[in-house]
Design an enzyme around this catalytic site. Structure first.
Site, PDB file in Angstrom:
ATOM      1  CB  ILE A   1      -0.957   0.031   1.210  1.00  0.00           C
ATOM      2  CG1 ILE A   1      -0.176  -0.116   2.521  1.00  0.00           C
ATOM      3  CG2 ILE A   1      -2.014  -1.018   1.098  1.00  0.00           C
ATOM      4  CD1 ILE A   1      -1.029  -0.015   3.752  1.00  0.00           C
ATOM      5  CG  ASP A   2       1.032   5.851  -1.679  1.00  0.00           C
ATOM      6  OD1 ASP A   2       2.195   6.050  -1.283  1.00  0.00           O
ATOM      7  OD2 ASP A   2       0.277   6.760  -2.038  1.00  0.00           O
ATOM      8  CE  LYS A   3       3.454   8.746   4.481  1.00  0.00           C
ATOM      9  NZ  LYS A   3       4.403   9.642   5.049  1.00  0.00           N
ATOM     10  CB  THR A   4       0.233  10.066   0.602  1.00  0.00           C
ATOM     11  OG1 THR A   4       1.521  10.259   1.171  1.00  0.00           O
ATOM     12  CG2 THR A   4      -0.496  11.395   0.515  1.00  0.00           C
TER      13      THR A   4
ATOM     14  CB  THR B   1      -3.563   4.321   1.316  1.00  0.00           C
ATOM     15  OG1 THR B   1      -3.504   4.616  -0.077  1.00  0.00           O
ATOM     16  CG2 THR B   1      -4.082   2.907   1.513  1.00  0.00           C
TER      17      THR B   1
END
Length: 177
Positions: free
Chosen positions: A18-21, A23
């Site tokens: 997953i991508d942090k920003t 999400t």
């Protein structure tokens, strides 16, 4: 999940990348702290920084402008604004030469950040992004900016881990050398 086939495939998944920003986080960077140097006041730095950053559309710049606006500060105009892509921003605010960016960018402007580098490392270790500020050729301080974690993130991650799914956060950091 849009169809039964996708649901069936999900049963075989053991790792989720997953991508942090946006999400895991709210996708709205927020100013979380100001560290001053060389006798500067927090409000002075925020006002000068907001003057430069108001001319930028970068999300981190918007966090600085939003913080100044929330504190009811009048934001001064900037002259000679420049924002080399991915490096920082600079301009003249109220006759002060203001430079904002990474330690590398400030070094390119002949501003030494050594005095605050340890503090910056600590803030980065806590998950913040650090933006240094220099005024009139000298280090003036730094800003820490973080993107708040969504309230639902911890429970969602716990549920995924409970289902035996390994979670990997994929993020991109650009460092200009």
């Amino acid at each position: 999940i849009r169809n039964a086939e996708a649901l069936e495939r999900m049963e075989k998944v053991d790792t989720l990348v997953i991508d942090k920003t946006g999400t895991l986080t709210e996708g709205r960077p927020t100013l979380t702290g100001i560290v001053t140097a060389n006798g500067h006041a927090e409000d002075e730095l925020l006002r000068l920084a907001a003057g430069v950053e108001r001319a930028s559309e970068h999300p981190l710049a918007l966090a600085i402008v939003a913080a100044a606006t929330e504190r009811g500060m009048p934001i001064p105009d900037v002259k000679d604004f420049d924002s080399p892509i991915g490096r920082g921003a600079l301009g003249t605010v109220e006759s002060h030469a203001v430079v904002l960016g990474s330690s590398h960018f400030l070094a390119a402007q002949h501003i030494d950040t050594t005095e605050l580098d340890d503090r910056a490392s600590t803030l980065r270790g806590d998950g913040a992004t650090v933006i240094y500020i220099g005024t009139d050729g000298k280090l003036a301080g730094l800003f820490s900016i973080a993107d708040p974690i969504k309230a639902t993130t911890p429970a969602a991650l716990d549920a995924l881990r409970g289902a035996g799914i390994r979670i990997v956060m994929l993020t991109l950091s650009l460092i200009h050398i």
